[in-house]
Design a protein around this motif. Structure first.
Motif, short mmCIF file in Angstrom:
data_model
loop_
_atom_site.label_atom_id
_atom_site.label_comp_id
_atom_site.label_asym_id
_atom_site.label_seq_id
_atom_site.Cartn_x
_atom_site.Cartn_y
_atom_site.Cartn_z
N VAL A 23 0.86 -1.18 0.00
CA VAL A 23 0.00 0.00 0.00
C VAL A 23 0.89 1.22 0.00
N SER A 24 0.58 2.21 -0.86
CA SER A 24 1.41 3.40 -0.94
C SER A 24 0.57 4.59 -1.39
N ASP A 25 1.07 5.79 -1.11
CA ASP A 25 0.44 7.00 -1.63
C ASP A 25 1.09 7.45 -2.93
N ILE A 26 2.13 6.75 -3.35
CA ILE A 26 2.81 7.04 -4.61
C ILE A 26 2.76 5.78 -5.46
N TYR A 27 2.11 5.84 -6.60
CA TYR A 27 1.89 4.66 -7.41
C TYR A 27 3.21 4.00 -7.81
N ASP A 28 4.19 4.79 -8.25
CA ASP A 28 5.45 4.22 -8.75
C ASP A 28 6.20 3.43 -7.69
N SER A 29 6.06 3.81 -6.44
CA SER A 29 6.83 3.13 -5.38
C SER A 29 6.36 1.69 -5.17
N LEU A 30 5.15 1.36 -5.60
CA LEU A 30 4.67 -0.01 -5.46
C LEU A 30 5.61 -1.01 -6.15
N PHE A 31 6.19 -0.59 -7.26
CA PHE A 31 7.00 -1.49 -8.08
C PHE A 31 8.50 -1.22 -7.92
N ASP A 32 8.87 -0.35 -7.01
CA ASP A 32 10.27 0.01 -6.80
C ASP A 32 10.85 -0.84 -5.67
N SER A 33 11.66 -1.80 -6.03
CA SER A 33 12.25 -2.69 -5.01
C SER A 33 13.23 -1.96 -4.11
N GLU A 34 13.71 -0.79 -4.52
CA GLU A 34 14.67 -0.02 -3.73
C GLU A 34 14.00 1.02 -2.83
N ALA A 35 12.69 1.21 -3.00
CA ALA A 35 12.00 2.23 -2.22
C ALA A 35 11.93 1.83 -0.74
N PRO A 36 12.17 2.78 0.19
CA PRO A 36 12.05 2.47 1.62
C PRO A 36 10.61 2.13 1.98
N TYR A 37 10.43 1.15 2.85
CA TYR A 37 9.08 0.74 3.21
C TYR A 37 9.05 0.27 4.65
N THR A 38 7.84 0.11 5.18
CA THR A 38 7.61 -0.43 6.52
C THR A 38 6.91 -1.77 6.39
N GLU A 39 7.51 -2.81 7.01
CA GLU A 39 6.94 -4.14 6.95
C GLU A 39 5.87 -4.28 8.05
N VAL A 40 4.68 -4.77 7.67
CA VAL A 40 3.59 -4.99 8.63
C VAL A 40 2.96 -6.35 8.36
N ASN A 92 -9.75 13.45 -2.28
CA ASN A 92 -8.53 13.76 -3.02
C ASN A 92 -7.31 13.02 -2.49
N VAL A 93 -7.54 11.97 -1.73
CA VAL A 93 -6.43 11.16 -1.21
C VAL A 93 -6.45 9.82 -1.93
N ASN A 94 -5.32 9.45 -2.53
CA ASN A 94 -5.20 8.18 -3.24
C ASN A 94 -4.33 7.22 -2.46
N ARG A 95 -4.81 6.02 -2.30
CA ARG A 95 -4.03 4.95 -1.68
C ARG A 95 -3.98 3.79 -2.66
N TYR A 96 -2.80 3.54 -3.21
CA TYR A 96 -2.62 2.53 -4.23
C TYR A 96 -2.19 1.21 -3.60
N VAL A 97 -2.67 0.10 -4.18
CA VAL A 97 -2.32 -1.22 -3.67
C VAL A 97 -1.91 -2.11 -4.83
N ALA A 98 -1.12 -3.14 -4.51
CA ALA A 98 -0.72 -4.14 -5.50
C ALA A 98 -0.53 -5.46 -4.79
#
Length: 836
Positions: A23-40, A92-98
């Motif tokens: 889940v992200s607020d930036i669509y491109d980061s969903l597919f970015d393996s280098e993007a910082p993320y929080t594991e839940v 106006n808030v987008n939450r993208y999922v993959a």
């Protein structure tokens, strides 16, 4: 912000299946393996669904559902993830999922990509408050539904309404971007006058007006490509991501029969005008054109793009009456004509308020589906897929199901939904005839249609009758077949001289949007040309080789744009013809009885046990998808010739619904009989078969149907009427046998459906197809009312000249078989007589 969760589940005999969710607020980061993320680990994935909506012919939006139990959120990161998702309730808030079925983030392993819907539900699990307190603090289980990214994001690309960006600031809509100075050159090069056919080069006639052109038309492919390019710009501003939606070459799946002219009227007064009667404007049955939506470079000689009137883009984009103001094109007409006629806005593409709806509305009108293909995470191809192309060629083999349920029934719809077309706000599909109102502004004349035609009224009354009696709900389609005809002013010959609506004449073959040397194809006084109101006509046009009919071939025109007058398509191995678009669409979507439907619901307790052969080779979850074909063989026993016999019956089914359980291995399939999609291009056309498409209603071979209304009338005193007679109504409201005399100005109203004498009641059919009451020499004949007191007053022979008993020509319609005809009453008189 980016949250990720990954887990695996062991599938019996298949090892473990990894599932990743983000889940992200930036669509491109969903597919970015280098993007910082929080594991839940709080997301409890439920199901992911894909459906093909067989009722209205479009893919339903893919859905993924998951829940979050607030009581399980113990850490700050877990609570942050929950409330991050809950922010999606803001408009106006987008939450993208993959979601992936793999360890990698590769697009080929995607199970779902979309965004959280703003409608979120919850159930209170526990309240943390004392009794009778108002400040309770409940812990809840939240249920989230995610909609596929492609469709849901295109719904945000609005055509007219200004959308808002991430900072809640208004940005330009699609049409704001379309009507700009930067796009002016594209409009002028693509919205062009196309040659329709060439006029005779008469030495004695005027030198102007050698060519007949349609008002500006545009390729649907080029228009959609341009709209999608503006969509990409809009979405980059709106969601701060670079996306590339692009249109892929597409086949519509049926053939078009273009219009051609079989003859024309000439006289010294208006010899440079191409005028003819409606029955001289017909479908070319020996020259089918395969309809496509693609680049011109991809077309074969027997194929064409879809062309539409440029006013479908904007109601007043029919001329160069616009100016530039602050970098924008301001479109205007002539004087009072700058105001849009009520009802015409319903005919434009702007009726669809966003790009997603526009694509689906076009697909519905063509009997197609819209599909989305991810080339990369940011590159998405959009394709119109014909019904026959939905089915995949290869068979899919599956393991034994856990459960199965079959519902066998006819696929005939109960009639609660129906589609219809009109060619304009006041005129019908086919060769409907308009009589415009003529105004004068100094020496300038212009015409405007402000009154519904007779044919339009009849069809509207038919729909209203069905809505009331049978509870039918009608939806208008975007396009229509045929093109209306406009009656000439001051015609010197018969009073029914007509010409195709929205056409112009010019000296040259090709003229661009900024017309030079054009005259509008209408006259008001003498030979003076008139400005013509640019009414919207939503007909489908095709490019074909020169169709001149009886005219002299034009050496300098290799192709023309011609109206689509008919559809030819193969359904379950049978070539079928349609002259009205709604008949074709209703057949394939709603009321078709050409195939037998068996809906099969099957549950498979696995994800990956779908193979490419009967030995289960290459098993994978990727092998099963909407459109996959599965074959079953059943043993049946049938009672034939007083005994029972055993048979093995093999049927192919198509997957129209696919649901994967993400909490445990399991796949649910919804299947329908593959014959529901057994459509294709027609194999053969018999050029000797005379098909009349101008006015046929496409009714069943029944004398009276709900679409062919009739009324009861009292027969006038001393009159004798027989079954099949043409009748007219007198001033007293009683009917008598129709005659073609000037003094009987009472309009003929239809055909008698029973015998009767004075005082009896006769049923009169006044529109539709009259079947089985007459015998004609061939199809394609115009039939007339002729004086005949002792026998039928319906004849195939036109009155050669006025006599004491007959002095008016009354056309009843045209035969479509040797024992049926389509009612289309038209009356005219000789030039020495006053027009009725």
């Amino acid at each position: 912000m980016l949250f990720r969760q990954s887990y695996y589940i062991r599938e019996h005999g298949q090892g473990r299946q990894t599932i990743q969710f983000a889940v992200s607020d930036i669509y491109d980061s969903l597919f970015d393996s280098e993007a910082p993320y929080t594991e839940v680990d709080i997301f409890q994935l439920a199901t992911v669904k894909q459906d093909l909506n067989t009722d209205d012919g479009k893919f339903a939006i893919d859905e993924l559902e998951f829940t979050v139990n607030q009581a399980m959120c113990k850490t700050t990161e877990q609570l942050n993830a929950l409330f991050f998702c809950l922010d999606a309730t803001a408009v106006n808030v987008n939450r993208y999922v993959a979601c992936w079925f793999a360890d990698s983030l590769d697009v080929s392993e995607l199970v779902f990509v979309g965004q959280i819907n703003s409608n979120i539900s919850a159930s209170d699990l526990v309240w943390h408050s004392s009794e009778y307190k108002v400040n309770h603090k409940p812990l809840r289980e939240y249920k989230f539904k995610c909609l596929s990214f492609d469709v849901s994001i295109l719904e945000q690309a609005t055509l007219l309404q200004k959308p808002r960006d991430l900072f809640n600031e208004e940005i330009d809509s699609i049409m704001d971007r379309f009507l700009t100075l930067d796009n002016e050159s594209w409009i002028k090069s693509n919205c062009t006058y196309k040659p329709m056919y060439r006029e005779w080069n008469l030495a004695s006639g005027p030198t102007l007006g050698k060519y007949v052109h349609l008002r500006p038309t545009i390729s649907l492919f080029e228009y959609l490509k341009k709209i999608l390019s503006f969509t990409n710009d809009l979405l980059e501003e709106k969601i701060n991501s670079i996306l590339e939606f692009d249109l892929v070459d597409s086949d519509v799946g049926f053939g078009i029969l273009p219009a051609y002219i079989t003859g024309r009227n000439t006289n010294a007064y208006n010899q440079y005008m191409l005028t003819f009667k409606p029955n001289q404007y017909q479908a070319k049955t020996d020259r089918p054109i395969k309809l496509r939506i693609c680049s011109n470079e991809s077309l074969e000689s027997d194929e064409s793009n879809i062309y539409v009137n440029s006013q479908m883009i904007h109601s007043q984009l029919y001329d160069t009456n616009y100016w530039i103001e602050s970098g924008k094109m301001v479109i205007d007409g002539l004087g009072e004509d700058s105001v849009l006629i009520p009802g015409e806005s319903e005919l434009t593409f702007l009726k669809s308020d966003n790009v997603a709806k526009l694509l689906f509305d076009i697909a519905r009108a063509l009997g197609c589906f819209v599909t989305f293909q991810y080339n990369t995470s940011n590159s998405i191809g959009i394709k119109f897929v014909s019904r026959q192309s939905i089915i995949k060629d290869e068979l899919v083999y599956l393991a034994a199901p856990e459960s199965a349920q079959i519902d066998i029934s006819s696929n005939a719809n109960n009639g609660s939904d129906r589609y219809y077309t009109t060619a304009g706000a006041f005129f019908e599909s086919g060769t409907d005839i308009l009589i415009p109102r003529v105004n004068f502004d100094g020496l300038l004349g212009y015409t405007k249609v402000t009154k519904e035609t007779k044919k339009f009224k009849l069809f509207k009354e038919n729909r209203e009758r069905e809505e009331q009696q049978n509870k039918v709900e009608f939806t208008r389609l975007l396009f229509s077949l045929g093109t209306p005809l406009e009656k000439l002013e001051n015609a010197d010959d018969f009073a029914n001289d007509v010409y195709p609506f929205n056409t112009v004449i010019a000296n040259s073959v090709q003229e661009q949007f900024e017309k030079t040397g054009f005259l509008h194809f209408n006259r008001t006084q003498g030979s003076m040309p008139a400005k013509v109101w640019g009414h919207i006509c939503n007909a489908i046009y095709v490019r074909t080789s020169n169709l001149q009919g009886t005219t002299t071939p034009a050496q300098d025109i290799t192709s023309v744009i011609s109206p689509a007058m008919g559809i030819i398509v193969n359904i379950n191995g049978v070539d079928k013809y349609y002259n009205r678009l709604e008949d074709y669409i209703n057949d394939i979507m709603l009321v078709s009885e050409q195939y037998y439907k068996a809906e099969y619901d099957i549950t498979i307790p696995f994800w990956n046990l779908f193979g490419t052969d009967e030995n289960g080779a290459n098993k994978s979850w990727k092998n099963i998808r909407v459109g996959s074909k599965i074959r079953f063989t059943e043993s049946v026993r049938r009672y034939i010739s007083s005994s029972f016999s055993d048979f093995d019956v093999t049927r192919d089914y198509v997957v129209v619904g696919l649901e994967r359980d993400l909490s445990k291995p399991g796949t649910k399939l919804k299947l329908v009989n593959a014959e529901a999609f057994a459509f294709g291009y027609a194999n053969t056309i018999n050029p000797t078969e005379q098909l009349i498409f101008s006015n046929q209603l496409g009714l069943d071979d029944n004398l009276i149907t709900s679409s062919a209304p009739f009324e009861g009338y009292e027969i006038a005193e001393f009159e004798v009427i027989h079954l099949g007679d043409a009748v007219m109504v007198g001033v007293d409201g009683k009917v008598f046998k129709a005659v073609n005399k000037k003094e009987h100005y009472h309009k003929p109203i239809g055909i008698a459906l029973n015998d009767g004498e004075g005082g009896d009641t006769v049923k009169v059919q006044f529109t539709g197809r009259v079947y089985g009451l007459h015998n004609f020499t061939s199809a394609g004949k115009t039939i007339y009312i002729r004086a005949n007191p002792s026998d039928s007053n319906i004849s195939e022979n036109c009155l050669a000249g006025p006599t004491a008993d007959e002095n008016v020509i009354i056309e009843l319609g045209q035969t479509d078989t040797t024992n049926s005809f389509i009612i289309d009453i038209y009356k005219l008189c000789y030039k020495e007589l006053v027009e009725l």
